[in-house]
Design a protein around this motif. Sequence first.
Motif, mmCIF file in Angstrom:
data_model
loop_
_atom_site.group_PDB
_atom_site.id
_atom_site.type_symbol
_atom_site.label_atom_id
_atom_site.label_comp_id
_atom_site.label_asym_id
_atom_site.label_seq_id
_atom_site.Cartn_x
_atom_site.Cartn_y
_atom_site.Cartn_z
ATOM 1 N N GLN A 134 0.834 -1.193 0.000
ATOM 2 C CA GLN A 134 0.000 0.000 0.000
ATOM 3 C C GLN A 134 0.875 1.252 0.000
ATOM 4 O O GLN A 134 1.811 1.362 0.787
ATOM 5 N N GLU A 135 0.576 2.187 -0.894
ATOM 6 C CA GLU A 135 1.284 3.462 -0.988
ATOM 7 C C GLU A 135 2.802 3.278 -0.975
ATOM 8 O O GLU A 135 3.512 3.827 -0.124
ATOM 9 N N PRO A 136 3.341 2.521 -1.921
ATOM 10 C CA PRO A 136 4.780 2.253 -1.909
ATOM 11 C C PRO A 136 5.637 3.477 -2.216
ATOM 12 O O PRO A 136 6.752 3.596 -1.706
ATOM 13 N N VAL A 137 5.142 4.384 -3.060
ATOM 14 C CA VAL A 137 5.960 5.531 -3.450
ATOM 15 C C VAL A 137 5.064 6.676 -3.905
ATOM 16 O O VAL A 137 3.984 6.459 -4.465
ATOM 17 N N SER A 138 5.502 7.892 -3.626
ATOM 18 C CA SER A 138 4.809 9.083 -4.114
ATOM 19 C C SER A 138 5.830 10.202 -4.241
ATOM 20 O O SER A 138 6.918 10.142 -3.656
ATOM 21 N N GLU A 139 5.500 11.219 -5.026
ATOM 22 C CA GLU A 139 6.403 12.350 -5.170
ATOM 23 C C GLU A 139 5.635 13.654 -5.041
ATOM 24 O O GLU A 139 4.450 13.734 -5.367
ATOM 25 N N THR A 140 6.334 14.672 -4.548
ATOM 26 C CA THR A 140 5.755 15.999 -4.383
ATOM 27 C C THR A 140 6.710 17.018 -4.981
ATOM 28 O O THR A 140 7.892 17.055 -4.611
ATOM 29 N N ASN A 141 6.217 17.815 -5.917
ATOM 30 C CA ASN A 141 7.056 18.854 -6.507
ATOM 31 C C ASN A 141 7.232 19.987 -5.501
ATOM 32 O O ASN A 141 6.267 20.504 -4.954
ATOM 33 N N ILE A 142 8.486 20.367 -5.243
ATOM 34 C CA ILE A 142 8.782 21.351 -4.205
ATOM 35 C C ILE A 142 9.142 22.712 -4.794
ATOM 36 O O ILE A 142 8.609 23.740 -4.380
ATOM 37 N N THR A 143 10.040 22.725 -5.774
ATOM 38 C CA THR A 143 10.530 24.006 -6.288
ATOM 39 C C THR A 143 10.399 24.135 -7.796
ATOM 40 O O THR A 143 10.955 25.056 -8.375
ATOM 41 N N GLY A 144 9.702 23.241 -8.444
ATOM 42 C CA GLY A 144 9.640 23.255 -9.895
ATOM 43 C C GLY A 144 10.675 22.340 -10.512
ATOM 44 O O GLY A 144 10.389 21.610 -11.456
ATOM 45 N N LEU A 145 11.900 22.367 -9.980
ATOM 46 C CA LEU A 145 12.971 21.506 -10.482
ATOM 47 C C LEU A 145 13.415 20.475 -9.450
ATOM 48 O O LEU A 145 14.356 19.725 -9.692
ATOM 49 N N HIS A 146 12.753 20.441 -8.294
ATOM 50 C CA HIS A 146 13.118 19.499 -7.243
ATOM 51 C C HIS A 146 11.863 18.845 -6.678
ATOM 52 O O HIS A 146 10.810 19.483 -6.573
ATOM 53 N N TRP A 147 12.024 17.572 -6.305
ATOM 54 C CA TRP A 147 10.906 16.779 -5.803
ATOM 55 C C TRP A 147 11.297 16.089 -4.500
ATOM 56 O O TRP A 147 12.440 15.647 -4.333
ATOM 57 N N ASP A 148 10.339 15.996 -3.583
ATOM 58 C CA ASP A 148 10.455 15.089 -2.444
ATOM 59 C C ASP A 148 9.850 13.756 -2.870
ATOM 60 O O ASP A 148 8.708 13.719 -3.354
ATOM 61 N N ILE A 149 10.602 12.681 -2.702
ATOM 62 C CA ILE A 149 10.104 11.350 -3.055
ATOM 63 C C ILE A 149 9.941 10.545 -1.775
ATOM 64 O O ILE A 149 10.895 10.366 -1.011
ATOM 65 N N SER A 150 8.716 10.107 -1.524
ATOM 66 C CA SER A 150 8.391 9.350 -0.316
ATOM 67 C C SER A 150 8.254 7.873 -0.661
ATOM 68 O O SER A 150 7.668 7.522 -1.693
ATOM 69 N N VAL A 151 8.804 7.008 0.196
ATOM 70 C CA VAL A 151 8.716 5.570 -0.038
ATOM 71 C C VAL A 151 8.217 4.871 1.217
ATOM 72 O O VAL A 151 8.387 5.357 2.339
ATOM 73 N N GLN A 152 7.603 3.731 1.007
ATOM 74 C CA GLN A 152 7.254 2.808 2.085
ATOM 75 C C GLN A 152 7.778 1.438 1.669
ATOM 76 O O GLN A 152 7.370 0.898 0.636
ATOM 77 N N VAL A 153 8.730 0.925 2.443
ATOM 78 C CA VAL A 153 9.413 -0.311 2.068
ATOM 79 C C VAL A 153 9.411 -1.292 3.233
ATOM 80 O O VAL A 153 9.228 -0.910 4.395
ATOM 81 N N ILE A 154 9.639 -2.551 2.896
ATOM 82 C CA ILE A 154 9.692 -3.621 3.892
ATOM 83 C C ILE A 154 11.117 -4.153 3.944
ATOM 84 O O ILE A 154 11.681 -4.531 2.909
ATOM 85 N N ARG A 155 11.708 -4.158 5.131
ATOM 86 C CA ARG A 155 13.030 -4.767 5.320
ATOM 87 C C ARG A 155 12.828 -6.241 5.636
ATOM 88 O O ARG A 155 12.268 -6.597 6.670
ATOM 89 N N LEU A 156 13.289 -7.091 4.738
ATOM 90 C CA LEU A 156 13.110 -8.528 4.882
ATOM 91 C C LEU A 156 14.178 -9.108 5.813
ATOM 92 O O LEU A 156 15.268 -8.546 5.949
ATOM 93 N N PRO A 157 13.900 -10.239 6.441
ATOM 94 C CA PRO A 157 14.823 -10.760 7.461
ATOM 95 C C PRO A 157 16.029 -11.513 6.919
ATOM 96 O O PRO A 157 16.854 -11.980 7.694
#
Length: 252
Positions: free
Chosen positions: A98-121
């Motif tokens: 669910q919601e693995p990745v999304s991006e938000t434009n911050i300055t026109g030429l720069h983006w915040d990239i958000s991730v949700q990941v699972i660390r496997l054992p």
Amino acid sequence: MSLMIVWPKGFLQTPKKQSWTGSPFETRAIFSPEVGAPLYRARTTAEAWTFRGIFPLADEAERAAFWAFWAETYRGVLDFLWRDPADGKVRRWKFAAQEPVSETNITGLHWDISVQVIRLPSTPWWAWLMPEGPLVAPLAAYDIARGLFHNGTAQIGQTAAIGDPLAPGLAMAHGLCDVRIVFANGTVSTLFAVDLSAGWWPEAASYADISGIGIFEAGALGAAPPPSYAVLTIGDAVVVNAAGAAYVLEQA
């Protein structure tokens, strides 16, 4: 093709520290009796964690590198290797359902990239053959110490991998590659742009001398260092010894 996808070198390597949060998967079997406290039972001894974080202000090149990586994982389907932001160790990860990745434009030429990941054992058995520094997975791995072999096409047995231990040699040709050799005494040797034809084996080394061999794409382990020179003065000539050969450079 490498044995596993790795986090992209052209993207940010760690998330914003304050944004990185995690929690363990629920792995308990829970029973609620009619009276008294709930009862628990462990369902597994291995523990996976879910983490969320933000990679701030990625520029256009970094953003492109991330989305190319996302495509390489078949849009979040395949596992990948990444150095854990907590301690720098190589671990196996996958994108959350669910919601693995999304991006938000911050300055026109720069983006915040958000991730949700699972660390496997678990991590791949060949991960110890990977070098420190930039993350790079091998094309093939020969774990001689533990008797595990992958020639880049399939995991195979000892005989199919290196033939007779008394006269060892790689059964499969790999072409031009970088090679990382870990010896049984703990020393490591890196060879650059070696043509690995069938039958190749580290020079003057027996089967027992070597713990493992990692084979990487040519150039993946960096550029070969310049040769070492021993400079001697013999009479009126300056002699340089390089790779066992002597050359007269100039008259003194």
